[in-house]
Design a protein around this motif. Structure first.
Motif, PDB file in Angstrom:
ATOM      1  N   ILE A 206       0.859  -1.182   0.000  1.00 23.28           N
ATOM      2  CA  ILE A 206       0.000   0.000   0.000  1.00 23.28           C
ATOM      3  C   ILE A 206       0.897   1.234   0.000  1.00 23.28           C
ATOM      4  O   ILE A 206       1.717   1.406   0.912  1.00 23.28           O
ATOM      5  N   SER A 208       2.069   5.272   0.238  1.00 17.79           N
ATOM      6  CA  SER A 208       1.729   6.370   1.140  1.00 17.79           C
ATOM      7  C   SER A 208       0.900   7.405   0.379  1.00 17.79           C
ATOM      8  O   SER A 208       1.184   7.702  -0.787  1.00 17.79           O
ATOM      9  N   PHE A 237      -9.619   4.099  -4.150  1.00 14.33           N
ATOM     10  CA  PHE A 237      -9.727   4.790  -2.872  1.00 14.33           C
ATOM     11  C   PHE A 237     -11.158   4.690  -2.330  1.00 14.33           C
ATOM     12  O   PHE A 237     -12.118   4.538  -3.081  1.00 14.33           O
ATOM     13  N   CYS A 239     -13.521   6.808   0.844  1.00 16.12           N
ATOM     14  CA  CYS A 239     -13.562   7.889   1.835  1.00 16.12           C
ATOM     15  C   CYS A 239     -14.931   7.889   2.509  1.00 16.12           C
ATOM     16  O   CYS A 239     -15.895   7.332   1.985  1.00 16.12           O
ATOM     17  N   ARG A 246     -18.991   5.305   4.295  1.00 14.22           N
ATOM     18  CA  ARG A 246     -17.787   5.092   3.505  1.00 14.22           C
ATOM     19  C   ARG A 246     -18.190   4.630   2.107  1.00 14.22           C
ATOM     20  O   ARG A 246     -19.066   3.783   1.956  1.00 14.22           O
ATOM     21  N   SER A 282     -11.237  10.697   6.125  1.00 18.42           N
ATOM     22  CA  SER A 282     -10.771   9.333   6.385  1.00 18.42           C
ATOM     23  C   SER A 282     -10.565   8.549   5.090  1.00 18.42           C
ATOM     24  O   SER A 282     -11.035   7.421   4.938  1.00 18.42           O
ATOM     25  N   CYS A 283      -9.851   9.142   4.141  1.00 23.12           N
ATOM     26  CA  CYS A 283      -9.617   8.484   2.849  1.00 23.12           C
ATOM     27  C   CYS A 283      -8.483   7.462   2.964  1.00 23.12           C
ATOM     28  O   CYS A 283      -7.522   7.675   3.708  1.00 23.12           O
ATOM     29  N   ARG A 284      -8.583   6.371   2.211  1.00 22.62           N
ATOM     30  CA  ARG A 284      -7.571   5.327   2.258  1.00 22.62           C
ATOM     31  C   ARG A 284      -7.575   4.534   0.953  1.00 22.62           C
ATOM     32  O   ARG A 284      -8.552   4.527   0.215  1.00 22.62           O
ATOM     33  N   TYR A 286      -7.776   0.992  -0.813  1.00 19.18           N
ATOM     34  CA  TYR A 286      -8.294  -0.325  -0.453  1.00 19.18           C
ATOM     35  C   TYR A 286      -7.956  -1.400  -1.495  1.00 19.18           C
ATOM     36  O   TYR A 286      -8.141  -2.585  -1.232  1.00 19.18           O
TER      37      TYR A 286
END
Length: 291
Positions: A206, A208, A237, A239, A246, A282-284, A286
């Motif tokens: 993953i 950065s 992504f 969020c 989400r 709170s984005c990430r 996945y």
């Protein structure tokens, strides 16, 4: 005269021909869809779209052939194949490539239930090391005299997006009884259990990311740094949106007209949301596609 009579007969026979063709096509497409969904990891959205294109193309080709346009019918089939091929390119950008895991035993999901008024609600915790996509829950209800209900309450619990390891979804309603006769049931006796769950494999690498919200245009930025040893060619992504759920967020390169991209090890790239989205938090990452 004979030509006109032949045309009239073709017109009269057209509904029968189309009805027979429709049954054959629906049987073929439906059977193929069932086999694909049951024995492969093909996404349901692919089945729906490809099935619609196949049915429409075959029906139109049959109609053209019935009225003597066999060559045009062949062209329709060729165009349909091209459309499905082009759709696959779009699917490759939209649908993540993470492996799906379906479990019916030793399911790493914790569940607890409670009674809220006249409803049964459950809370679920993902105890696995992968994303949790959906969970099948069965709750056995009881009547006031202690006898079990003939049919348990069943429901597949899902949410805005995949649940990360250790995360929880709270108070998902499974069932409710009729408000006018709650005395028929003893809801406190209810027992609930997880019977199946669908997981998505966590990415091995993953990158950065630094999220930069844009309050003006709404096209927020994702500054990506590939600090792994593999080349990345697609990122997905999610969020939490302004609705507090989400959800998946589509992106594209911020400073390039091309939709495809590659991020070499040690490289950086700025992506932006494809649509104007406000209030993202709170984005990430996945899912990751690597070369």
């Amino acid at each position: 005269m004979n030509r006109n009579a032949d045309l009239v007969l073709r017109v009269l026979a057209f509904p029968i021909v189309m009805a027979i063709t429709q049954l054959r096509v629906l049987g073929l497409v439906g059977g193929t869809a069932f086999l694909l969904l049951a024995h492969t990891d093909v996404e349901p959205v692919r089945i729906i779209i490809y099935g619609f294109v196949a049915v429409a193309a075959i029906m139109l080709a049959t109609a053209l052939s019935h009225f003597g346009g066999g060559l045009l019918g062949g062209v329709v089939i060729v165009v349909a194949v091209i459309v499905m091929w082009k759709s696959e390119v779009i699917f490759d950008r939209v649908i993540p490539t993470s492996d799906r895991i379906h479990l019916t035993e030793n399911i790493p999901v914790s569940i607890r239930h409670s009674v809220s008024g006249d409803a049964i609600v459950v809370s679920i915790i993902n105890n696995s090391s992968d994303w949790l996509e959906a969970t099948g829950v069965v709750c056995q209800g009881y009547f006031a005299d202690g006898s079990p209900m003939e049919r348990p309450w069943t429901k597949t619990v899902s949410w805005g997006h995949w649940l990360a390891p250790g995360e929880e979804i709270e108070r998902a309603q499974i069932a409710s009884v009729y408000p006018d006769d709650p005395s028929r049931y003893d809801l406190d006796r209810t027992t609930c259990r997880v019977v199946h769950a669908d997981f998505r494999r966590m990415p091995a690498f993953i990158p950065s990311i630094e999220f930069e919200p844009q309050s003006g245009s709404g096209h927020s930025l994702f500054h990506v740094t590939n600090d792994n040893s593999v080349t990345i060619c697609r990122l997905w992504f999610s969020c939490i949106g302004s609705n507090r759920f989400r959800e998946s967020i589509s992106t594209r390169p911020a400073y390039s007209e091309e939709l495809d991209y590659q991020i070499e090890p040690g490289g950086t790239l700025t992506l932006m949301t494809s649509d104007a989205r406000y209030g993202l938090t709170s984005c990430r990452v996945y899912a990751v596609k690597m070369l």
